[in-house]
Design a protein around this motif. Structure first.
Motif, short mmCIF file in Angstrom:
data_model
loop_
_atom_site.label_atom_id
_atom_site.label_comp_id
_atom_site.label_asym_id
_atom_site.label_seq_id
_atom_site.Cartn_x
_atom_site.Cartn_y
_atom_site.Cartn_z
N MET A 96 -11.12 35.16 -15.45
CA MET A 96 -11.28 35.66 -14.09
C MET A 96 -12.55 36.51 -14.05
N ARG A 97 -13.15 36.55 -12.90
CA ARG A 97 -14.37 37.34 -12.71
C ARG A 97 -14.00 38.80 -12.46
N ILE A 98 -14.98 39.66 -12.53
CA ILE A 98 -14.75 41.10 -12.42
C ILE A 98 -14.15 41.48 -11.07
N GLY A 99 -14.58 40.82 -10.00
CA GLY A 99 -14.03 41.13 -8.68
C GLY A 99 -12.55 40.84 -8.58
N GLU A 100 -12.12 39.74 -9.18
CA GLU A 100 -10.69 39.41 -9.16
C GLU A 100 -9.90 40.40 -10.00
N LEU A 101 -10.44 40.78 -11.15
CA LEU A 101 -9.76 41.77 -11.98
C LEU A 101 -9.64 43.09 -11.23
N ALA A 102 -10.68 43.48 -10.55
CA ALA A 102 -10.65 44.71 -9.76
C ALA A 102 -9.57 44.62 -8.68
N GLU A 103 -9.52 43.49 -8.00
CA GLU A 103 -8.53 43.32 -6.92
C GLU A 103 -7.11 43.33 -7.47
N ARG A 104 -6.89 42.66 -8.57
CA ARG A 104 -5.54 42.56 -9.12
C ARG A 104 -5.03 43.86 -9.72
N THR A 105 -5.94 44.71 -10.15
CA THR A 105 -5.52 45.96 -10.80
C THR A 105 -5.69 47.19 -9.90
N GLN A 132 -9.57 54.69 -29.40
CA GLN A 132 -8.93 54.70 -30.72
C GLN A 132 -7.49 54.22 -30.63
N LEU A 133 -6.85 54.49 -29.51
CA LEU A 133 -5.44 54.16 -29.33
C LEU A 133 -5.21 52.69 -28.99
N LEU A 134 -6.05 52.12 -28.16
CA LEU A 134 -5.82 50.76 -27.66
C LEU A 134 -5.59 49.71 -28.75
N PRO A 135 -6.32 49.74 -29.86
CA PRO A 135 -6.06 48.73 -30.88
C PRO A 135 -4.67 48.85 -31.52
N CYS A 136 -4.01 49.97 -31.29
CA CYS A 136 -2.72 50.23 -31.92
C CYS A 136 -1.52 49.95 -31.03
N ILE A 137 -1.78 49.47 -29.81
CA ILE A 137 -0.67 49.20 -28.89
C ILE A 137 -0.81 47.80 -28.30
N HIS A 138 0.33 47.26 -27.90
CA HIS A 138 0.36 45.98 -27.20
C HIS A 138 0.15 46.25 -25.72
N ASP A 139 -0.81 45.58 -25.12
CA ASP A 139 -1.10 45.81 -23.70
C ASP A 139 0.09 45.46 -22.81
N GLU A 140 0.81 44.41 -23.14
CA GLU A 140 1.87 43.92 -22.26
C GLU A 140 2.95 44.96 -21.99
N ASP A 141 3.34 45.70 -23.03
CA ASP A 141 4.45 46.63 -22.85
C ASP A 141 4.18 48.02 -23.40
N GLY A 142 3.03 48.24 -23.98
CA GLY A 142 2.69 49.56 -24.51
C GLY A 142 3.35 49.90 -25.82
N SER A 143 4.05 48.94 -26.41
CA SER A 143 4.70 49.23 -27.68
C SER A 143 3.66 49.26 -28.80
N ARG A 170 -4.30 45.12 -19.90
CA ARG A 170 -5.15 46.09 -20.58
C ARG A 170 -5.63 47.15 -19.60
N VAL A 171 -6.08 46.74 -18.42
CA VAL A 171 -6.58 47.70 -17.43
C VAL A 171 -5.45 48.61 -16.95
N VAL A 172 -4.28 48.04 -16.74
CA VAL A 172 -3.12 48.86 -16.33
C VAL A 172 -2.84 49.91 -17.40
N ARG A 173 -2.87 49.50 -18.66
CA ARG A 173 -2.61 50.44 -19.76
C ARG A 173 -3.69 51.53 -19.80
N ILE A 174 -4.94 51.14 -19.64
CA ILE A 174 -6.04 52.11 -19.62
C ILE A 174 -5.83 53.13 -18.50
N GLN A 175 -5.45 52.66 -17.33
CA GLN A 175 -5.22 53.55 -16.20
C GLN A 175 -4.09 54.53 -16.50
#
Length: 129
Positions: free
Chosen positions: A1-10, A64-75, A45-50
Motif C-alpha cells: 500500500m502507498r503512504i497515503g493509504e497507510l495514513a488513512e487506515r491508521t 529498541q523495543l519494536l524488534p522485541c514485540i509482535h506488531d499484531e498483538d504486542g506480545s 506496526r503503526v498502531v503499535r508505534i502510536q
C-alpha cells in the motif's frame, strides 16, 4: 500500500509516517518511481508505534523495543534482552509516577470544584438586592 493509504487506515499523518521511517521505526520498499510501498503488516506496526508514543516513550526507546514485540498483538518475542527489560522497567516507573501526579492533580481539582459548588457567588447575591 502507498503512504497515503497507510495514513488513512491508521489515522496518522503522512509526515509522521515519514518521520517513523527516518527513525527506523517503520520500513518501506520503493517503486521504480521512488514512491514508498508498505506491506499490510505496517498497519499493525503503526498502531503499535502510536501506542508507545502515547505511553510517553521516546522514538529511540521505541526503536529498541519494536524488534522485541509482535506488531499484531504486542506480545514479546524471543529477542528481548535483560538490558531492554531494565530500560522498559524504568520507562514503566516513569509512567507510573506520571499517573500518580495526574491523580494528585485531579484530587486538588475535585476539592476546588467541591468548594466552589458550596460557596454562594457574591455577584449573584448583589444582583438580588
Amino acid at each position: 500500500m502507498r503512504i497515503g493509504e497507510l495514513a488513512e487506515r491508521t489515522g496518522v499523518s503522512v509526515r509522521s509516517l515519514r518521520y517513523y521511517e527516518e527513525k527506523g521505526l517503520l520500513a518501506s520498499t520503493r517503486t521504480a518511481a521512488g514512491q514508498r510501498v508498505y506491506p499490510e503488516r505496517a498497519v499493525d506496526r503503526v498502531v503499535r508505534i502510536q501506542e508507545l508514543f502515547a505511553a510517553g516513550l521516546a522514538s529511540g526507546v521505541i526503536a529498541q523495543l519494536l524488534p522485541c514485540i509482535h506488531d499484531e498483538d504486542g506480545s514479546p518475542n524471543a529477542t528481548a534482552t535483560p538490558w531492554l527489560a531494565a530500560t522498559l522497567r524504568a520507562e514503566r516507573d516513569r509512567i507510573d509516577e506520571g499517573i500518580r501526579d495526574l491523580q494528585r492533580a485531579r484530587e486538588v481539582l475535585d476539592e476546588v470544584i467541591d468548594t466552589a459548588g458550596s460557596v454562594t457567588d457574591p455577584r449573584a447575591a448583589a444582583g438580588s438586592r
